[in-house]
Enzyme design. Sequence first.
Site, short mmCIF file in Angstrom:
data_model
loop_
_atom_site.label_atom_id
_atom_site.label_comp_id
_atom_site.label_asym_id
_atom_site.label_seq_id
_atom_site.Cartn_x
_atom_site.Cartn_y
_atom_site.Cartn_z
N SER A 126 -52.24 -18.68 36.07
CA SER A 126 -52.96 -18.74 37.35
C SER A 126 -52.69 -20.03 38.09
CB SER A 126 -54.48 -18.57 37.16
OG SER A 126 -54.89 -18.73 35.86
N HIS A 147 -49.73 -12.01 37.95
CA HIS A 147 -51.06 -12.62 37.81
C HIS A 147 -52.18 -11.60 37.93
CE1 HIS A 147 -54.32 -15.53 39.42
NE2 HIS A 147 -54.33 -15.53 38.12
N GLU A 159 -51.12 -10.04 41.39
CA GLU A 159 -50.18 -10.77 42.25
C GLU A 159 -48.82 -10.81 41.56
OE1 GLU A 159 -53.12 -13.93 44.48
OE2 GLU A 159 -52.47 -14.45 42.47
N ASN A 197 -56.38 -17.39 44.66
CA ASN A 197 -56.99 -18.70 44.37
C ASN A 197 -56.79 -19.70 45.50
OD1 ASN A 197 -58.17 -18.00 41.97
ND2 ASN A 197 -56.41 -18.60 40.72
N1 LIG Z 1 -59.21 -15.82 31.64
C1 LIG Z 1 -58.97 -15.65 32.92
O1 LIG Z 1 -59.90 -15.45 33.73
C2 LIG Z 1 -57.56 -15.66 33.45
C3 LIG Z 1 -57.28 -15.02 34.66
C4 LIG Z 1 -55.96 -14.99 35.12
C5 LIG Z 1 -54.97 -15.62 34.38
N2 LIG Z 1 -55.29 -16.25 33.23
C6 LIG Z 1 -54.18 -16.88 32.48
O2 LIG Z 1 -53.84 -16.03 31.40
C7 LIG Z 1 -53.40 -16.81 30.28
C8 LIG Z 1 -54.25 -16.49 29.07
O3 LIG Z 1 -55.60 -16.67 29.36
P1 LIG Z 1 -56.76 -16.06 28.45
O4 LIG Z 1 -58.04 -16.30 29.17
O5 LIG Z 1 -56.42 -14.68 28.02
O6 LIG Z 1 -56.69 -17.05 27.18
P2 LIG Z 1 -57.26 -16.82 25.70
O7 LIG Z 1 -57.53 -18.17 25.17
O8 LIG Z 1 -58.34 -15.79 25.71
O9 LIG Z 1 -56.02 -16.19 24.91
C9 LIG Z 1 -54.81 -16.86 24.71
C10 LIG Z 1 -54.17 -16.32 23.43
O10 LIG Z 1 -52.86 -16.83 23.36
C11 LIG Z 1 -52.60 -17.22 22.01
N3 LIG Z 1 -51.54 -18.22 22.07
C12 LIG Z 1 -51.63 -19.51 22.44
N4 LIG Z 1 -50.41 -20.09 22.40
C13 LIG Z 1 -49.53 -19.14 22.02
C14 LIG Z 1 -48.11 -19.11 21.84
N5 LIG Z 1 -47.37 -20.19 22.04
N6 LIG Z 1 -47.55 -17.94 21.46
C15 LIG Z 1 -48.30 -16.84 21.25
N7 LIG Z 1 -49.64 -16.81 21.41
C16 LIG Z 1 -50.24 -17.94 21.79
C17 LIG Z 1 -53.91 -17.71 21.48
O11 LIG Z 1 -53.97 -17.63 20.06
C18 LIG Z 1 -54.90 -16.74 22.15
O12 LIG Z 1 -55.13 -15.60 21.35
C19 LIG Z 1 -53.44 -18.24 30.75
O13 LIG Z 1 -52.18 -18.58 31.27
C20 LIG Z 1 -54.48 -18.21 31.86
O14 LIG Z 1 -54.30 -19.25 32.79
C21 LIG Z 1 -56.55 -16.27 32.73
#
Ligand SMILES: NC(=O)c1ccc[n+]([C@@H]2O[C@H](COP(=O)([O-])OP(=O)(O)OC[C@H]3O[C@@H](n4cnc5c(N)ncnc54)[C@H](O)[C@@H]3O)[C@@H](O)[C@H]2O)c1
Length: 534
Positions: A126, A147, A159, A197
């Site tokens: 994001s 996204h 997106e 955003n």
């Molecule tokens: N949560 C939100 O509202 C949201 C919205 C849009 C985008 N995002 C983006 O999505 C991505 C994930 O967010 P999330 O909220 O699902 O996070 P999260 O913490 O719920 O999940 C992330 C997962 O990735 C795993 N992980 C970390 N490093 C890793 C690697 N190198 N290889 C494989 N697995 C790995 C972790 O073990 C975890 O299970 C981020 O880039 C975040 O910015 C999040």
Amino acid sequence: MTPISRSSRIETIGVVGTGAMGRGIAQIAALAGLKVRLFDTNPAAAGAARDYLADTFAKLTAKGKLDDIAARTALAAVSGAQTLAEFADCDLVVEAIVEKLDAKRALFRELETIVSGRCVLASNTSSLSITAIAAGCTDPSRVAGYHFFNPVPLMKVVEVIDGLRSDPAAGDALIDLARRMGHTPVRAKDMPGFIVNHAGRGMNTEGLRIADEGVASFVDIDRVMREQAGFRLGPFELLDLTALDVSHPVMESIYHQFYEEPRFTPSPITATRLAGGLIGRKAGEGFYRYVDGKQQVPPEAPAPTALPPRVWISKRHPQAHDAVQTLVTQAGVPLDTGATPAADALIVVTPFGLDATTAALDERLDATRVVALDALFPVVGAQRRTLMTTPATTRTARDTAHALFATDGVPVTVIRDSTGFVTQRVVATIVNIGCDIAQRQIATPQDIDLAVTLGLGYPRGPLALGDALGAQTILTILRNLYAVLGDPRYRPSPWLARRAQLGLSLTQCDAADTDSADDAHHHPHTSHPEEPSL
Ligand SMILES: NC(=O)c1ccc[n+]([C@@H]2O[C@H](COP(=O)([O-])OP(=O)(O)OC[C@H]3O[C@@H](n4cnc5c(N)ncnc54)[C@H](O)[C@@H]3O)[C@@H](O)[C@H]2O)c1
């Protein structure tokens, strides 16, 4: 540019990182009939994600939203991988891992050694630049942004972001897949905050600024934005929902990524509240308190009842004058139609982008008897009205005006003097930022409005909202705000200023680009993101 077309259909998708976002992406992909492979560095996570999907599908089946066979087919299509090597046959890999540039770059570099040349690598980031993530790859043309929003199955917009070196075919394939998964794709250039955003800066930062100026309480600002301007949530309810540990860093990050752009200036209010742990609903306390998960809203004091002896209404804005006159007549209060107000008359002004003080001085009115009514949204048939006072307005003038505009039972919010009330400043800021996103060719006007209505839940996109209220009115509000406050935050976007003055819709691209038969050539959708429109 790769010689192998990436526009072919995506049938097998790998999801790396199976947290909140990865699970959601896996869910909609499996339900759309794709084969889904899951990988997470936490050995238990991929299995847990598959169990979560089994549980979700069972719940959907029980509710009658999914038939049994479809649920079983979808679940059978999802498999956990022990190593990334099992992703060799993927047509697309979407990463939803930790939000760190180095980690995402390292992952894509490793994936490049595993997948075929035609596999698209997509990031759900994001806040990071897609171009920066892609720069770590041998073939950056295969990388694009994808996204999604949380929760993925319910937030039906995605997106699709082209990095500077992205092959447009990669984004085209992601657009096609989004539609197959039942999502609405919007396409954006690789700029901080992409569309949603970026567009979302207006409501929160302006709401915070109004509160910071002591104009109105958090709850009053929310009430006005909901009931008068028609938004589903006010800025502080929204901040409580997303929580300040997420939204405050986003406010700071976008502000700095645009090199201290005043339109995005964050607020010391959120910095202090974050430090104090008052971060929102999930903490039990934010701008509101939550008891058993229920938002506690202080009751509104009843309106006073004593009416003014007579009312003089400014004719500066004829339409607003007539609307106020209707209300005064309905309330049965005598009108003072003299060229100047009688000595005992309550004085009502209806400024746009000005404070009550400036409006009073402009018209040489007695500031002690001046109140201002916000007429940006219709005041007749309104669900709420906003009234503001100058610092010199007497209590009698304020309270009799409050009584007057509440005689038909419509709640009235009385605020302190503000350059543009609450709705005018917040709405003009939202429209202006939306216009600037169009001006920068980050996305098409249509995609900007779609992204904002679906991603932020606003009743209209910023451009359609500006058109509905009148682009010229929005321009007047911003010009006045800028003139009175001298803050470049309120400088009108050229997109708004030009279209308002030419009487064009804010949703309209340059006619020369859209007239021609080959208009798609100059469309931000299909042109290379960095190519200037000729
Ligand atoms: N949560 C939100 O509202 C949201 C919205 C849009 C985008 N995002 C983006 O999505 C991505 C994930 O967010 P999330 O909220 O699902 O996070 P999260 O913490 O719920 O999940 C992330 C997962 O990735 C795993 N992980 C970390 N490093 C890793 C690697 N190198 N290889 C494989 N697995 C790995 C972790 O073990 C975890 O299970 C981020 O880039 C975040 O910015 C999040």
